[in-house]
Write an enzyme that holds these catalytic residues in place. Structure first.
Site: not given
Ligand code: GAR
Length: 205
Positions: A82, A101
């Site tokens: 992030m 994303h």
């Molecule tokens: C996921 O949903 C991913 O797509 C999103 O954060 C989450 C992470 O989950 N990514 C973003 O929003 C990037 N801009 P995780 O840590 O359980 O993989």
């Protein structure tokens, strides 16, 4: 193919990648947060981890660069990372960084994608794996998965339903890059020797 994964939190996409390692190996995990649950997942799989606090972007990226120079990975995967990487950083790794994303890009770059899809009364939502360039969430899209939005959906239900598809989408995409089925040539993206102009959609995801 040797892969470095960047995370910030839960690490469920990292776990999916770790579970599907056949044609690629996750050789290192970098987190900008010491409390990221994904660090424990990496350790459980015996993967070395580094925490780089991202208080000062330039310092953090320099530290990441040193690490990446030592590791020399074939691919860097942002899996729930992030932080926005600088133009300086991403241009050092052209078409070597991918990101997952949670929206059907080019719709909803940035944050709060599920709520924004609901606000716009979209009928469909999804996730995109794309190459990372200097513009946030605007690099060349590689693959997408879709879910239908129902009247009962909230941002939370969308996030939950999408996540299990994200896991398959990301691990499949990395696998297809590792096996050479997805590749770039002369500025074009190919999948199984066909130029692709639209993101790949797999029928089983
Ligand atoms: C996921 O949903 C991913 O797509 C999103 O954060 C989450 C992470 O989950 N990514 C973003 O929003 C990037 N801009 P995780 O840590 O359980 O993989």
């Amino acid at each position: 193919m040797r892969v470095v994964v960047f995370i910030s939190g839960r690490g469920s996409n990292l776990k999916a990648l770790l579970e599907q390692q056949n044609n690629y190996t996750v050789v290192h995990v970098i987190s900008n947060r010491e409390q990221a649950a994904g660090l424990q997942i990496a350790q459980d799989f015996g993967v070395p981890t580094t925490v780089i606090p991202w208080k000062n972007r330039e310092q953090a990226e320099n530290q990441a660069l040193k690490q990446l120079n030592d590791i020399n990975p074939d691919l860097i995967v942002l899996a729930g990372f992030m932080r926005v990487l600088s133009e300086d950083f991403v241009t050092k790794f052209p078409f070597k960084i991918i990101n997952i994303h949670p929206s059907l890009l080019p719709l909803y770059p940035g944050l709060n994608t599920h709520q924004r899809a609901l606000n716009d009364k979209q009928k469909q939502h999804g996730a995109t794996v794309h190459y990372v360039n200097q513009h946030l969430d605007q690099g060349h899209s590689i693959s997408q998965c879709h879910i239908d939005i129902t009247d009962e959906d909230s941002a939370e239900t969308l996030a939950t339903r999408l996540l299990s598809k994200e896991h398959k989408l990301l691990s499949t995409t990395v696998d297809k890059i590792a096996t050479g089925q997805i590749y770039r040539h002369n500025n074009q993206l190919y999948y199984q020797n066909q130029v692709i102009t639209q993101p790949i959609v797999w029928s089983n995801i």
